[in-house]
Design an enzyme around this catalytic site. Sequence first.
Site, PDB file in Angstrom:
ATOM      1  N   ALA A 143       0.773  -1.360   0.042  1.00 21.41           N
ATOM      2  CA  ALA A 143       0.022   0.095   0.095  1.00 21.41           C
ATOM      3  C   ALA A 143       0.790   1.151   0.049  1.00 21.41           C
ATOM      4  O   ALA A 143       0.381   2.301  -0.305  1.00 21.41           O
ATOM      5  CB  ALA A 143      -0.961   0.142   1.185  1.00 21.41           C
ATOM      6  N   CYS A 144       2.165   1.140   0.488  1.00 22.30           N
ATOM      7  CA  CYS A 144       2.889   2.424   0.339  1.00 22.30           C
ATOM      8  C   CYS A 144       3.794   2.311  -0.655  1.00 22.30           C
ATOM      9  O   CYS A 144       4.609   3.456  -0.760  1.00 22.30           O
ATOM     10  CB  CYS A 144       3.558   2.332   1.870  1.00 22.30           C
ATOM     11  SG  CYS A 144       4.488   0.730   2.271  1.00 22.30           S
ATOM     12  N   HIS A 145       3.790   1.798  -1.699  1.00 19.03           N
ATOM     13  CA  HIS A 145       4.386   1.687  -2.639  1.00 19.03           C
ATOM     14  C   HIS A 145       3.645   2.078  -4.224  1.00 19.03           C
ATOM     15  O   HIS A 145       3.547   1.422  -4.835  1.00 19.03           O
ATOM     16  CB  HIS A 145       5.101   0.521  -3.342  1.00 19.03           C
ATOM     17  CG  HIS A 145       5.856  -0.210  -1.949  1.00 19.03           C
ATOM     18  ND1 HIS A 145       6.510  -1.522  -1.972  1.00 19.03           N
ATOM     19  CD2 HIS A 145       6.571   0.609  -1.031  1.00 19.03           C
ATOM     20  CE1 HIS A 145       7.206  -1.641  -0.836  1.00 19.03           C
ATOM     21  NE2 HIS A 145       7.150  -0.423   0.023  1.00 19.03           N
TER      22      HIS A 145
END
Length: 327
Positions: A272-274
């Site tokens: 989700a953070c990429h």
Amino acid sequence: MHTAVKHFGKTYGSTEGARQQLPHVVSSVMEHDSVKLPLQHLVAESCAEVTYVPVSKVTGQVSVADVVNAVRPNTILVTVMLANNETGAVQPIGEMTERIRRLRRSGHETQRILVHTDAAQALGKMRVNVQDLQVDYLTIVGHKFYGPRNGALYVSSADVQAPLYPMLFGGGQERALRPGTESTALIAGLGTASQLVADNVDKYAVHMHEVRDYLKRRLQETFPGRVHFNSEFAAETDVLPNTCNVSLLGKELSGRRVLSGCRKLQASIGAACHSHAEVSAVLLSCGVPPDVARNALRLSVGRETTRRDVDVVVEDLRQAAATLQGS
């Protein structure tokens, strides 16, 4: 990782052999960047050597034998995540730790190896027992199980068996391990969220499993013959009950384009953070073909997700895909 490097230097760096070697770390190719990038930094700064073991294309897991075989006389740390954040595949951490401990007890020429697992994705979806895992260190983050955006590090015993060295200096808080005034509200919130998980995780898991399986059925009905589930592995692999990593097949249906066309669905194409990644390296390491991995959607259900929510999301996906394919 900082502790492992410091511990190697303080404990073993005084010996002639250790002075000629860097500390060695064993990890896996599927680790989150929170583990992978610090390891890459240590290598770039010539502070450590790292071996990355592969992931089985059949099970989605690391092989315990590969981890053990990667151990060297200068190995100081093994760090493998408990459950993968993209595929949900649960890793054999307890067995891995037992084999590592047995390796040392059998007289293998190495110092005591520290073992860490990143349990961020697992907590709240499965039972996590540090006694069963036998790890020295375990990390969690609150927002993964409806807690605040903070985390915690479990340390089995803050002594020579599982040392802990400070990275920051400037105050005596946290037993002089981390300076800065503690946030009482965040600590209390994390504790409450953890207690809810401890009391209810079995119930949570059953609900998420049922809704996740309903999601998979609805996707198959809506896109007959055009879905590939990237989080399905051999029968012996446990997968987190909330995770559904799926690709809609078709050259126009890249994950990024599909999500851009959705009006209600909030999801990601990998970690989700990429948001910058076009194709998931984790899926490629698990043997998913590049053209299929490019179309991946990482869908997750939660404690309160309903079948009605699933129906809304699947219809949203259907409309987005139809628009992209001009139908």
